[in-house]
Design a protein around this motif. Structure first.
Motif, PDB file in Angstrom:
ATOM      1  N   HIS A   1       1.228  -1.030  -0.055  1.00  9.91           N
ATOM      2  CA  HIS A   1       0.059   0.645   0.471  1.00  9.91           C
ATOM      3  C   HIS A   1       0.492   1.363  -0.444  1.00  9.91           C
ATOM      4  O   HIS A   1       0.299   2.223  -1.261  1.00  9.91           O
ATOM      5  N   SER A   2       1.781   1.083   1.069  1.00  8.97           N
ATOM      6  CA  SER A   2       2.482   2.448   1.295  1.00  8.97           C
ATOM      7  C   SER A   2       3.633   2.990   0.236  1.00  8.97           C
ATOM      8  O   SER A   2       3.744   4.015  -0.599  1.00  8.97           O
ATOM      9  N   ALA A   3       4.406   1.906  -0.822  1.00 12.37           N
ATOM     10  CA  ALA A   3       4.909   1.657  -1.602  1.00 12.37           C
ATOM     11  C   ALA A   3       4.491   2.038  -3.040  1.00 12.37           C
ATOM     12  O   ALA A   3       5.040   2.815  -3.786  1.00 12.37           O
ATOM     13  N   HIS A   4       3.261   1.907  -3.037  1.00  6.37           N
ATOM     14  CA  HIS A   4       2.310   1.749  -4.558  1.00  6.37           C
ATOM     15  C   HIS A   4       1.928   3.760  -4.647  1.00  6.37           C
ATOM     16  O   HIS A   4       1.841   3.929  -5.432  1.00  6.37           O
ATOM     17  N   ASN A   5       1.454   3.645  -3.643  1.00  8.34           N
ATOM     18  CA  ASN A   5       0.933   5.036  -3.303  1.00  8.34           C
ATOM     19  C   ASN A   5       1.814   6.207  -3.223  1.00  8.34           C
ATOM     20  O   ASN A   5       1.889   7.014  -3.774  1.00  8.34           O
ATOM     21  N   THR A   6       3.067   5.417  -2.939  1.00  7.57           N
ATOM     22  CA  THR A   6       5.102   6.628  -3.162  1.00  7.57           C
ATOM     23  C   THR A   6       5.345   7.102  -4.533  1.00  7.57           C
ATOM     24  O   THR A   6       5.665   7.806  -4.626  1.00  7.57           O
ATOM     25  N   ALA A   7       5.046   5.235  -5.253  1.00  8.23           N
ATOM     26  CA  ALA A   7       4.809   5.374  -6.576  1.00  8.23           C
ATOM     27  C   ALA A   7       3.950   6.827  -7.507  1.00  8.23           C
ATOM     28  O   ALA A   7       4.863   7.196  -8.130  1.00  8.23           O
ATOM     29  N   LEU A   8       2.885   6.583  -6.980  1.00  7.08           N
ATOM     30  CA  LEU A   8       2.391   6.836  -7.563  1.00  7.08           C
ATOM     31  C   LEU A   8       2.500   8.984  -7.504  1.00  7.08           C
ATOM     32  O   LEU A   8       1.930   9.189  -7.837  1.00  7.08           O
ATOM     33  N   LEU A   9       2.659   9.305  -6.541  1.00  8.84           N
ATOM     34  CA  LEU A   9       2.704  10.850  -5.680  1.00  8.84           C
ATOM     35  C   LEU A   9       4.142  10.681  -6.513  1.00  8.84           C
ATOM     36  O   LEU A   9       3.636  11.793  -7.374  1.00  8.84           O
ATOM     37  N   LEU A  10       4.962  10.153  -6.685  1.00  8.72           N
ATOM     38  CA  LEU A  10       6.162  10.394  -7.051  1.00  8.72           C
ATOM     39  C   LEU A  10       5.721  10.788  -8.948  1.00  8.72           C
ATOM     40  O   LEU A  10       6.243  12.226  -8.876  1.00  8.72           O
ATOM     41  N   ARG A  11       5.046  10.357  -9.339  1.00  5.13           N
ATOM     42  CA  ARG A  11       5.073  10.122 -11.095  1.00  5.13           C
ATOM     43  C   ARG A  11       3.790  11.204 -10.635  1.00  5.13           C
ATOM     44  O   ARG A  11       3.523  11.806 -12.152  1.00  5.13           O
ATOM     45  N   ALA A  12       3.499  11.562 -10.662  1.00  2.25           N
ATOM     46  CA  ALA A  12       2.438  12.540 -10.888  1.00  2.25           C
ATOM     47  C   ALA A  12       3.085  13.726 -10.438  1.00  2.25           C
ATOM     48  O   ALA A  12       2.404  15.564 -10.646  1.00  2.25           O
ATOM     49  N   ARG A  13       4.183  14.018  -9.960  1.00  2.19           N
ATOM     50  CA  ARG A  13       5.458  15.378  -9.686  1.00  2.19           C
ATOM     51  C   ARG A  13       6.740  15.059 -10.992  1.00  2.19           C
ATOM     52  O   ARG A  13       7.144  15.914 -10.622  1.00  2.19           O
ATOM     53  N   GLY A  14       5.797  14.372 -11.858  1.00  7.71           N
ATOM     54  CA  GLY A  14       6.421  14.370 -12.303  1.00  7.71           C
ATOM     55  C   GLY A  14       8.731  13.597 -12.680  1.00  7.71           C
ATOM     56  O   GLY A  14       9.156  13.362 -13.283  1.00  7.71           O
ATOM     57  N   VAL A  15       8.137  13.018 -11.389  1.00 11.87           N
ATOM     58  CA  VAL A  15       9.355  11.162 -11.358  1.00 11.87           C
ATOM     59  C   VAL A  15       9.177  10.637 -11.614  1.00 11.87           C
ATOM     60  O   VAL A  15       8.447  10.198 -11.026  1.00 11.87           O
ATOM     61  N   ASN A  16      10.276  10.118 -12.635  1.00 11.41           N
ATOM     62  CA  ASN A  16       9.957   8.733 -12.892  1.00 11.41           C
ATOM     63  C   ASN A  16      10.083   7.305 -12.232  1.00 11.41           C
ATOM     64  O   ASN A  16      11.093   6.666 -12.093  1.00 11.41           O
ATOM     65  N   ALA A  17       9.225   6.874 -11.470  1.00  9.89           N
ATOM     66  CA  ALA A  17       9.046   5.990 -10.508  1.00  9.89           C
ATOM     67  C   ALA A  17       8.325   4.568 -10.562  1.00  9.89           C
ATOM     68  O   ALA A  17       7.278   5.127 -11.193  1.00  9.89           O
TER      69      ALA A  17
END
Length: 488
Positions: A155-171
């Motif tokens: 749950h936390s890893a999926h959210n973190t990657a999703l949040l970073l992609r929304a901010r332009g990071v290729n996570a």
């Protein structure tokens, strides 16, 4: 500059502080290629693993029993369906805090709904199975515990990657929990498979702290599994540095006890000190994880998530302070001093081994030990029921022995070099001046720790007295009196 990545772990409290962890750790002013050559291992959000398994601390009696505990108790600790609903609600609430009304919120909620739905189906199947008297669920329950532990990290890893992609990071979300993956891989195989095809030079991997593997991470490491994942990942990738992001600095004493203005950040220390802290229950890093990093020659840095510009504490294998000094004053607020006295022990063998066998049988954790001609004392981090079982077994085996286990506290001075002459004397003087009696004391020849045994109600007083005399006083004398910055 090394081309190897850093491997970094974010703890549960830190990952829950979304703005701070993004602003101070994940992005922290970086842009372009500077965002990469890092691999992050994330814990479950603070409190989620307690809801999935059971409260971590035995003192948290007021907390819900947890999903695993409820299911294993078969109704005696509340209905497991209610516990699962509580997990789902907590995960959705965290999604709302992280994403608000952004489009990513729906993606995060869908992820939770899918995992919770499949977990519910699995539990329903197990519940029906145990309704038949011919089936025992010992092994399925152990597997269930593994499955549930992985839900929080996914749950936390999926959210973190999703949040970073929304901010332009290729996570990239790297799910090592083995969800719907029937392969029986060992830890290294699972990690290598998960990272296969990911270039850390252009991608920021966000890795689950739980790994499904043949040995069982929870079975083998209990709640220390996230740090084992982190350390093994660092070793396999040849990390230039391993970094743990916590909600506090590694400091000379608990700031809540001695005062924020008096505690000093520890700038450097070694893995021996980290092991002593782990032995006392101070959460720096799991000793198994530290062992892997030390053997691979990878330095460990402990940083405060809320203090972006501070480099934290660097832990290396070969560091020794330039001059002997006390680095940390800490201890255990309550332990049991298992005292075994047998007048006829002198010159005879077998007593020590028998006591150790009994402690091993009852899984009583030994913090320290001392002995003389006819007495052996083990200082135990164990609860009353465990200690009572140990005493009963020893009294049955040695009817002439006197066995007792009073509640006491242990305060320890820890440092990479405690060889300064007069150190013990100054410590005893400080305790005496504070009116604190010492029941026992140990100073090992390796000069990394000195232990004082005293009454539990004087624990905080002893920490303050020793810290004032041996840390604060020294910092004033040598002009190195810098204090900790508090979290923003």
């Amino acid at each position: 500059m090394s081309m190897a990545p850093s491997v970094e772990k974010i703890g549960g409290t830190s990952i829950a502080a979304t703005d701070a962890v993004v602003g101070n750790v994940l992005i922290a002013g970086r842009a372009g290629r500077d965002l990469y050559r890092r691999i992050f291992v994330v814990s479950a959000y603070g409190g989620i693993t307690d809801l999935l398994l059971e409260p971590k601390k035995k003192t948290d009696a007021a907390k819900p029993p947890g999903l695993y505990a409820s299911f294993a108790a078969d109704g005696e600790k509340g209905d497991w369906r209610d516990a699962l609903d509580a997990v789902a609600a907590a995960m959705r609430a965290r999604n709302e805090e992280v994403f608000g009304t952004s489009p990513e919120r729906a993606v995060a909620d869908d992820f939770v709904a899918a995992r919770i739905g499949e977990t519910r189906a699995c539990l329903d199947d197990l519940d029906r199975l145990r309704g038949h008297g011919h089936f025992r669920l010992d092994e399925p329950l152990a597997t269930l515990r593994e499955l549930l532990a992985g839900l929080g990290e996914a749950h936390s890893a999926h959210n973190t990657a999703l949040l970073l992609r929304a901010r332009g990071v290729n996570a990239a979300f790297v799910d090592l929990t083995g969800w719907q993956d029937g392969r029986n891989l060992d830890l290294d195989e699972r990690i290598r498979t998960g990272l296969d095809g990911i270039d850390s030079a252009t991608t920021l991997p966000i890795v689950t702290g739980y790994v499904k593997c043949s040995d069982g991470m929870v079975r083998k490491y209990d709640r220390g599994y996230t740090e084992m994942t982190f350390a093994r990942l660092a070793v396999l990738t040849g990390a230039r540095e391993a970094i743990i992001h916590k909600e506090f600095h590694l400091s000379s004493a608990d700031p809540k006890v001695v005062g924020v203005g008096k505690a000093r950040k520890i700038g450097r220390t070694n893995y021996d000190v980290a092991d002593q802290l782990a032995n006392l229950g101070v959460e720096v890093i799991h000793p198994g994880a530290a062992r892997g990093l030390r053997q691979a020659g990878i330095p460990l840095r402990v940083r405060n998530t809320f203090d972006r510009h501070d480099e934290g504490t660097l832990i290396c294998a070969d560091y020794v302070s330039a001059a002997p000094r006390i680095e940390i004053v800490t201890g255990i607020r309550e332990l049991r001093a298992l005292q075994f006295f047998e007048q006829d022990m002198v010159g005879k063998k077998g007593y020590d081994a028998a006591i150790l066998d009994t402690l091993t049988k009852h899984r009583a954790r030994i913090v320290s030990k001392s002995s003389n001609a006819n007495a052996i004392t083990h200082y135990l981090a164990a609860g009353g029921p465990t200690v009572r079982r140990v005493i009963a077994d020893l009294e049955a085996r040695f009817p002439n022995a006197e066995v007792s286990a009073p509640r006491l506290a242990m305060v320890a001075l820890i440092g990479s070099d405690l060889s300064a002459e007069g150190c013990v004397g100054r410590a005893l003087d400080a305790l005496g001046a504070a009116g604190i009696g010492v029941k026992a004391m140990q100073h090992q020849m390796r000069n990394v720790d000195i232990q004082f045994i005293l009454d539990t109600d004087r624990f905080d007083d002893a920490i303050r007295a020793l810290h004032a005399a041996l840390v604060e006083c020294r910092a004033t004398q040598d002009g190195k009196g810098g204090t900790l910055r508090t979290a923003a």
